[in-house]
Motif scaffolding. Structure first.
Motif, PDB file in Angstrom:
ATOM      1  N   ASP A  41     -32.142  -7.737-139.701  1.00  0.00           N
ATOM      2  CA  ASP A  41     -32.979  -6.433-140.034  1.00  0.00           C
ATOM      3  C   ASP A  41     -31.688  -5.461-140.459  1.00  0.00           C
ATOM      4  O   ASP A  41     -31.956  -4.721-141.395  1.00  0.00           O
ATOM      5  N   LEU A  42     -30.690  -5.632-140.118  1.00  0.00           N
ATOM      6  CA  LEU A  42     -29.804  -4.666-140.207  1.00  0.00           C
ATOM      7  C   LEU A  42     -29.378  -4.751-141.688  1.00  0.00           C
ATOM      8  O   LEU A  42     -29.124  -3.764-142.512  1.00  0.00           O
ATOM      9  N   SER A  44     -35.591  -0.998-136.248  1.00  0.00           N
ATOM     10  CA  SER A  44     -36.137  -2.158-135.719  1.00  0.00           C
ATOM     11  C   SER A  44     -34.702  -3.014-135.150  1.00  0.00           C
ATOM     12  O   SER A  44     -35.044  -4.050-134.482  1.00  0.00           O
ATOM     13  N   ALA A  45     -33.401  -2.693-135.270  1.00  0.00           N
ATOM     14  CA  ALA A  45     -32.419  -3.105-134.585  1.00  0.00           C
ATOM     15  C   ALA A  45     -31.938  -2.217-133.355  1.00  0.00           C
ATOM     16  O   ALA A  45     -30.916  -2.440-132.861  1.00  0.00           O
ATOM     17  N   ALA A  51     -31.956  -8.738-135.082  1.00  0.00           N
ATOM     18  CA  ALA A  51     -31.673  -7.520-135.171  1.00  0.00           C
ATOM     19  C   ALA A  51     -30.576  -7.320-136.152  1.00  0.00           C
ATOM     20  O   ALA A  51     -30.518  -6.595-137.394  1.00  0.00           O
ATOM     21  N   ASP A  94     -27.420 -10.575-131.862  1.00  0.00           N
ATOM     22  CA  ASP A  94     -29.078 -10.992-131.900  1.00  0.00           C
ATOM     23  C   ASP A  94     -29.392 -11.224-133.332  1.00  0.00           C
ATOM     24  O   ASP A  94     -29.216 -10.517-134.430  1.00  0.00           O
ATOM     25  N   ILE A 141     -28.229   1.715-139.564  1.00  0.00           N
ATOM     26  CA  ILE A 141     -28.938   0.833-138.615  1.00  0.00           C
ATOM     27  C   ILE A 141     -30.598   1.179-138.517  1.00  0.00           C
ATOM     28  O   ILE A 141     -30.748   2.493-138.187  1.00  0.00           O
ATOM     29  N   ILE A 193     -25.798  -6.081-131.877  1.00  0.00           N
ATOM     30  CA  ILE A 193     -26.594  -6.495-133.286  1.00  0.00           C
ATOM     31  C   ILE A 193     -26.119  -7.696-133.613  1.00  0.00           C
ATOM     32  O   ILE A 193     -26.902  -8.733-134.114  1.00  0.00           O
ATOM     33  N   GLU A 235     -35.905  -4.803-145.999  1.00  0.00           N
ATOM     34  CA  GLU A 235     -36.566  -5.016-144.683  1.00  0.00           C
ATOM     35  C   GLU A 235     -37.773  -4.348-144.273  1.00  0.00           C
ATOM     36  O   GLU A 235     -38.726  -4.511-143.529  1.00  0.00           O
ATOM     37  N   ARG A 277     -36.352  -2.706-131.569  1.00  0.00           N
ATOM     38  CA  ARG A 277     -36.004  -4.199-131.421  1.00  0.00           C
ATOM     39  C   ARG A 277     -36.965  -4.856-130.381  1.00  0.00           C
ATOM     40  O   ARG A 277     -37.589  -5.573-130.453  1.00  0.00           O
TER      41      ARG A 277
END
Length: 679
Positions: free
Chosen positions: A296-297, A366-367, A293, A290, A363, A287, A322, A478
């Motif tokens: 989004d987190l 999406s991640a 990700a 990225d 989390i 994560i 998010e 993701r």
């Protein structure tokens, strides 16, 4: 210019209806307390504590605050007091200056410190002030060290602290708008106001307990905490708090610094270093490496509005930056997220919102990888199959796919052995491209990693891919999306005729189809549902009737067409009753009883045998169209003469009692002669 009476009444009605949430809750408390006399409010008190709340309708019936039981007590509503010997609270509190009012409304300690800090002359004198006065309990809850720092130093700190609780104008609750700030009387530093839909009002996250106590020189609101000045943004709190070191690096890497230091009203659920350490190192590194990700987190930890802990008295759903939602609730004194008490430190106030420290990382889907999505779904058994088949790389990598994962209930008889055939089948449960179920459409074709083509069927009550239907909301990760399916999927392996020929149970049916000249029909592209009689079904027919049927190609074709509908209906689409029009013309009635599909009330031996141009159901009886069962028909054309005879017979009896009907009887007799060719 004066308003017409109707418009004036409407304007007054709208003004009355536009009460603030606090006033609405107070009004409800008044309604619940009116049986005890005028100006009595019903108050809910948490058992074992001194915490009290005016009650709204939902709380009144649930009798709970933060999941804990409450008792109802009845008190004078704000601004009123009892009179000995009279019912309720008929007398308004005497109107005095702010200093005197503090002693009446339960803030005697604030009154004492006003005297000690030399604030008293100001709040006794002329002017128009608002004071958010900490209750006696609020002062008592301060640590000895904090209190000592306030009351020492020649009273300057105490005076400054009290003036920070004041505003240089009269402000009532209907003016305490959500998300606004008021300039305090200490260096004009802002005081943050939040007025929530549940009627709770907070001042720098301190709950307003008793509001709108009028004084000759202003108004007093009693609050449950001593509030402190706020000069730091959320970003500054992250940068200076040692327990948020990992979060600090993550925010910098995702370029969220400017958002968290600019103006706004956010709630940051700040994961501590401990929260990050609980995550498997491989997952965390993935994560953090990225950017999408990671963003989004972090956005999943930021709520779109400031939410003070004191405003949460029951569960509510909050939207994150998010675009997802979190269930924010409480259990006694603890705040909860998605039902877990993971908030370690709450209500750290910032200039642009509030920070709650959390000791678990949240989390978002999406991640996550497909494998991580599956951990929170009822698909563990099918995931075990994918791993055993050596397909884990498709579930953990960056390949854009959609996983059609059968739920655990699909394996009640145990997991099947994993061999080369099963691996190929599992590959056909992985669709190329990342899909969303809400965008699927009827007749859509999906390509699998096993190079098969799957069809989408959209029904009124279900969304199916071949024989399997979606059993739960899809989870979008993701790179991949997880569809939870109600059963193992069976890709089609040939046309209807190909499937029938390959199954020894249907050898008689295949011969009958060929004799009736329907082979080409069932081989061509189409959307057929075939209720296929097994050899056992034909053997159950009387031999003479079977021979007669097989010797009459026209009648045989008619019977066989009654077993075929020109649309695909898989078992997952069958609710109570579904009616299909057969190729013969009559209706077929498909139903489900005790989890078994029935066709015209006959149980189906096997469902959902998929073909490229349809679906097959094995049935152990030969279905008969209505025309072949005249004794059961209620809609046959009637014999005209017979019908006239019935009417004439009835009219004959009536005409004997009523002479006026005799001509009608005569006409019916004439029609009988005409239809019967005379007597």
């Amino acid at each position: 210019m004066s308003l017409p009476p109707l418009l004036l009444a409407l304007a007054l009605g709208l003004a009355a209806a536009a009460k603030s949430p606090y006033q609405q809750v107070l009004q409800h408390s008044r309604l619940r307390g009116r049986q005890h006399g005028p100006n009595v409010c019903a108050v809910q008190k948490l058992i074992g504590t001194n915490r009290k709340y005016f009650t709204n309708c939902k709380q009144w019936y649930q009798r709970k605050i933060c999941g804990k039981s409450t008792v109802i007590s009845y008190e004078c509503c704000p601004g009123y007091e009892k009179v000995p010997g009279e019912k309720g609270c008929p007398a308004a509190l005497p109107l005095s200056n702010i200093y005197e009012t503090l002693g009446v409304v339960g803030s005697a300690t604030t009154q004492l410190y006003s005297d000690r800090s030399n604030l008293r002359p100001e709040i006794e004198g002329p002017g128009s002030f608002t004071i958010f006065a900490p209750s006696n309990e609020a002062w008592a809850s301060l640590s000895a060290e904090t209190l000592d720092s306030l009351v020492s130093n020649v009273n300057i700190e105490l005076l400054n602290a009290l003036r920070y609780h004041m505003v240089n104008k009269r402000v009532l609750t209907d003016e305490l708008k959500h998300g606004t700030t008021l300039n305090s009387m200490y260096q004009n530093l802002p005081i943050q106001i939040h007025h929530y839909p549940n009627g709770i009002v907070t001042v720098n996250c301190a709950r307003l307990l008793k509001a709108d106590h009028h004084a000759t020189n202003g108004v007093v609101h009693v609050i449950d905490k001593v509030i402190a000045t706020t000069t730091n943004s959320i970003q500054h709190i992250i940068e200076t708090e040692d327990s948020l070191e990992t979060l600090r690096a993550a925010v910098a890497a995702s370029n969220l610094n400017s958002l968290l230091e600019n103006e706004g009203q956010y709630t940051l659920l700040a994961p501590t270093n401990e929260a990050f350490e609980k995550i498997p190192r491989e997952t965390l590194n993935r994560i953090l490496g990225d950017p999408e990700a990671l963003r989004d987190l972090l956005n999943h930890h930021i709520l779109k509005s400031a939410m003070c802990a004191e405003a949460i008295i029951a569960g509510l759903t909050m939207e994150t930056l998010e675009g997802t939602t979190l269930d924010v609730g409480c259990s006694g004194e603890e705040l909860t997220l998605n039902g877990k008490p993971i908030i370690a430190n709450k209500d750290v106030l910032a200039t642009n919102g509030v920070v709650h420290f959390v000791n678990e990382l949240l989390i978002p889907d999406s991640a996550k990888t497909l494998s991580e999505l599956a951990q929170e779904s009822e698909v563990s058994k099918s995931m075990d199959l994918f791993r055993k088949a050596g397909l884990s790389s498709h579930l953990t990598g960056s390949e854009h796919v959609t996983l059609l994962a059968p739920i655990n209930d699909a394996f009640k008889d145990g997991n099947p052995p994993v061999d080369s055939s099963m691996k190929n089948l599992l590959l056909n449960h992985i669709v190329r491209d990342q899909l969303s179920s809400k965008y699927l459409y009827h007749g859509q074709k999906l390509q699998t990693l096993g190079d098969k083509e799957l069809r989408v069927f959209v029904y009124r009550n279900n969304l199916c891919i071949e024989n399997a239907c979606i059993a739960a909301h899809d989870k979008r990760g993701r790179f991949g999306t997880l569809f939870s399916m109600d059963k193992m999927l069976t890709p089609p392996s040939g046309s209807v005729m190909d499937v029938l020929k390959a199954d020894h149970r249907f050898s008689t049916l295949v011969a009958a189809i060929q004799s009736a000249g329907l082979t080409e029909t069932l081989n061509r592209p189409g959307t057929f549902t075939v209720f296929a009689p097994t050899n056992e079904a034909f053997r159950a027919m009387p031999q003479g009737e079977l021979n007669k049927l097989m010797g009459n190609a026209k009648e045989l074709a008619n019977i066989l067409k009654f077993h075929v509908a020109d649309e695909i209906l898989v078992s997952g689409a069958v609710g109570a009753v579904v009616r299909l029009k057969s190729m013969q013309g009559d209706k077929l009635e498909v139903s489900v009883k005790n989890h078994v599909i029935h066709i015209n009330k006959e149980p189906v031996a096997e469902s959902d045998i998929m073909a490229t141009n349809g679906v097959i159901y094995a049935v152990n009886s030969v279905l008969q169209p209505q025309a072949s069962r005249p004794q059961e028909r209620g809609d046959e054309p009637a014999d005209p003469a017979l019908e006239i005879f019935k009417q004439a017979s009835a009219l004959s009896k009536v005409s004997q009692r009523n002479p006026r009907l005799a001509p009608v009887y005569s006409r019916l007799l004439a029609r009988m002669k005409e239809n019967l060719g005379g007597f």
